[in-house]
Design a protein around this motif. Structure first.
Motif, mmCIF file in Angstrom:
data_model
loop_
_atom_site.group_PDB
_atom_site.id
_atom_site.type_symbol
_atom_site.label_atom_id
_atom_site.label_comp_id
_atom_site.label_asym_id
_atom_site.label_seq_id
_atom_site.Cartn_x
_atom_site.Cartn_y
_atom_site.Cartn_z
ATOM 1 N N GLN A 267 44.944 46.308 34.316
ATOM 2 C CA GLN A 267 43.733 46.694 35.044
ATOM 3 C C GLN A 267 44.059 47.460 36.321
ATOM 4 O O GLN A 267 43.405 48.461 36.635
ATOM 5 C CB GLN A 267 42.904 45.457 35.386
ATOM 6 C CG GLN A 267 42.241 44.825 34.194
ATOM 7 C CD GLN A 267 41.536 43.533 34.556
ATOM 8 O OE1 GLN A 267 41.266 43.259 35.719
ATOM 9 N NE2 GLN A 267 41.245 42.727 33.548
ATOM 10 N N ALA A 268 45.065 47.006 37.060
ATOM 11 C CA ALA A 268 45.450 47.679 38.302
ATOM 12 C C ALA A 268 45.889 49.118 38.034
ATOM 13 O O ALA A 268 45.517 50.037 38.783
ATOM 14 C CB ALA A 268 46.559 46.893 38.994
ATOM 15 N N GLN A 269 46.651 49.316 36.974
ATOM 16 C CA GLN A 269 47.119 50.666 36.664
ATOM 17 C C GLN A 269 45.968 51.555 36.193
ATOM 18 O O GLN A 269 45.911 52.740 36.526
ATOM 19 C CB GLN A 269 48.231 50.608 35.621
ATOM 20 C CG GLN A 269 49.515 50.001 36.178
ATOM 21 C CD GLN A 269 50.630 49.953 35.167
ATOM 22 O OE1 GLN A 269 50.812 50.883 34.390
ATOM 23 N NE2 GLN A 269 51.386 48.865 35.180
ATOM 24 N N LEU A 270 45.056 50.988 35.419
ATOM 25 C CA LEU A 270 43.903 51.771 34.967
ATOM 26 C C LEU A 270 43.031 52.181 36.146
ATOM 27 O O LEU A 270 42.508 53.301 36.183
ATOM 28 C CB LEU A 270 43.092 50.980 33.937
ATOM 29 C CG LEU A 270 43.767 50.729 32.589
ATOM 30 C CD1 LEU A 270 42.906 49.846 31.708
ATOM 31 C CD2 LEU A 270 44.091 52.046 31.887
ATOM 32 N N ARG A 271 42.877 51.287 37.126
ATOM 33 C CA ARG A 271 42.087 51.615 38.325
ATOM 34 C C ARG A 271 42.741 52.727 39.134
ATOM 35 O O ARG A 271 42.053 53.463 39.846
ATOM 36 C CB ARG A 271 41.928 50.372 39.209
ATOM 37 C CG ARG A 271 40.815 49.488 38.755
ATOM 38 C CD ARG A 271 40.494 48.407 39.790
ATOM 39 N NE ARG A 271 40.140 47.213 39.067
ATOM 40 C CZ ARG A 271 40.859 46.110 38.972
ATOM 41 N NH1 ARG A 271 42.003 46.013 39.600
ATOM 42 N NH2 ARG A 271 40.447 45.096 38.271
ATOM 43 N N GLN A 272 44.062 52.827 39.050
ATOM 44 C CA GLN A 272 44.788 53.878 39.766
ATOM 45 C C GLN A 272 44.706 55.216 39.030
ATOM 46 O O GLN A 272 45.242 56.208 39.494
ATOM 47 C CB GLN A 272 46.246 53.496 39.941
ATOM 48 C CG GLN A 272 46.476 52.324 40.861
ATOM 49 C CD GLN A 272 47.936 51.880 40.862
ATOM 50 O OE1 GLN A 272 48.779 52.467 40.184
ATOM 51 N NE2 GLN A 272 48.229 50.841 41.615
ATOM 52 N N ASN B 276 46.062 41.667 34.539
ATOM 53 C CA ASN B 276 45.910 42.174 35.911
ATOM 54 C C ASN B 276 46.743 43.428 36.135
ATOM 55 O O ASN B 276 46.299 44.365 36.813
ATOM 56 C CB ASN B 276 46.312 41.095 36.923
ATOM 57 C CG ASN B 276 45.276 40.000 37.033
ATOM 58 O OD1 ASN B 276 44.132 40.146 36.583
ATOM 59 N ND2 ASN B 276 45.671 38.878 37.612
#
Length: 139
Positions: A69-74, A66
């Motif tokens: 994924q959160a950092q990649l989405r940013q 998680n």
């Protein structure tokens, strides 16, 4: 760097003798004890410990993925992703995982009994007492 005893255990007797013989006997005894413990404990590894390890492994994997994924989405590049693994961050997560282990053991209460049975612990206990008494009643 070396010397006449280089590479030899410092506790061995010089030239063998009684000290080395006794040490060999102790090593054999310890080896047998390790084998016995490995056999007895391995039964709980495939029951109780397996459940606990899977819960912690799943919790850690979920947290880690998680975060990534959160950092990649940013928009953070994959090589720049950093997941916080400090104790201060992981302690509350670990506490939650331990609660999950407790809840899982409550739902699968017979898994503890099965683990004790496979490890041979029930043979040394009064089985009726174990079944009739819930160790978590006081909590």
């Amino acid at each position: 760097v070396g010397g006449p005893n280089y590479g030899r255990p410092i506790y061995g007797a010089r030239g063998g003798g009684r000290g080395a013989h006794r040490l060999g006997q102790i090593r054999k005894i310890l080896s047998q004890i390790r084998k016995i413990l490995r056999i007895e404990i391995s039964a709980s590894d495939i029951t109780v410990n397996k459940v606990a390890k899977n819960i912690v492994r799943e919790g850690y994997s979920t947290y880690y993925s998680n975060e990534v994924q959160a950092q990649l989405r940013q928009g953070i590049r994959p090589v720049d992703v950093k997941v916080d693994l400090k104790i201060l961050t992981l302690k509350p997560l670990h506490a939650r995982w331990i609660e999950n282990i407790y809840e899982s053991m409550q739902e699968k209460g017979d898994i503890i009994v099965k683990g004790f049975e496979k490890a041979g612990i029930l043979a040394a206990l009064d089985y009726d007492y174990l079944i009739e008494t819930d160790p978590f009643d006081d909590l």
